[in-house]
Design a protein around this motif. Structure first.
Motif: not given
Length: 246
Positions: A163-165, A169-171, A191-195
């Motif tokens: 769900i988070p990912g 993508l939907s957003a 997201v990149a900072a976390l991913a």
């Protein structure tokens, strides 16, 4: 069915050309979804399910497309339904067809890194794998089908992990469709900072879980020997009961 699909590919039938273009041309897929109108959500859910089972295109492409066409929250809902359905189909195929089929399906590199999953039972491991970016989540569905994990546990945990990912993508797709490019850039940066750290350390995380799995197996074997049984007998019996219960 296999012979029929092979014939479609061999003869380059119109149905095969349409399906191939649908999965490989993002603009064409978007145009078709808009044309299908009320039927578009059902078809999109089928596309999301098939891309897990067959894996013709990266899931990131269809996830963004869902938000672009249906909006942030409906795109998330449709993507989640499709991804869950596809994951459960892949899980069921892995369990039904067995080790020999899955070994031929995955690459040797993937099996060497993730093959320990077939002996794992942890729901946390399943959740982490679907949460961390950069892991072959579609292939992992087949591997968990070989594991002792019950069907319903996999259904719940894998869906929550995706769900988070899927929401991101939907957003991104929805904000791109409405022209909010600054928000897209800020969301992507956050997201990149976390991913990126999770992606960088993904192999270490998997190695830790693999070590835990092997440690549990060794402990299981010692306990079984102390009770006068064969090493691993308890683990195999537990797997048999879990499969029967699922």
């Amino acid at each position: 069915m296999c012979a029929f699909f092979a014939w479609l590919v061999w003869t380059d039938a119109p149905a095969y050309r349409f399906t191939y273009r649908l999965f490989h041309d993002n603009r064409y897929m978007k145009e078709k979804l808009v044309e299908w109108g009320a039927a578009a959500p059902i078809i999109f859910i089928l596309i999301q399910a098939l891309q897990v089972v067959i894996s013709p295109v990266p899931g990131e492409v269809t996830g963004i497309l869902g938000g672009f066409v249906f909006g942030q929250w409906m795109g998330l809902a449709y993507s989640t339904i499709g991804l869950t359905a596809g994951s459960l189909m892949a899980f069921a195929l892995g369990r039904w067809l067995g080790d020999a089929y899955v070994r031929h399906l995955v690459s040797e590199e993937t099996w060497n890194k993730l093959g320990f999953i077939v002996e794992a039972e942890g729901t946390i491991l399943c959740f982490i794998i679907y949460l961390i970016p950069g892991l072959p989540k579609d292939i992992v569905c087949y591997l968990f089908g070989l594991s002792p994990m019950p069907f319903w546990v996999f259904a719940v945990v894998s869906s929550l992990g995706r769900i988070p990912g899927t929401w991101v993508l939907s957003a991104q797709g929805a904000k791109t469709a409405t022209g909010h490019y600054i928000e897209v850039a800020l969301l992507t940066a956050a997201v990149a900072a976390l991913a990126v750290p999770a992606y960088y350390y993904r192999h270490r995380v998997l190695a830790w879980f693999e070590g835990r799995t092997q440690s549990d197996e060794a402990q299981d074997g010692e306990n079984t020997q102390d009770q006068g049984g064969k090493p691993g007998q308890k683990r195999h019996e537990r797997r048999r009961r879990r499969k029967a219960g699922s």
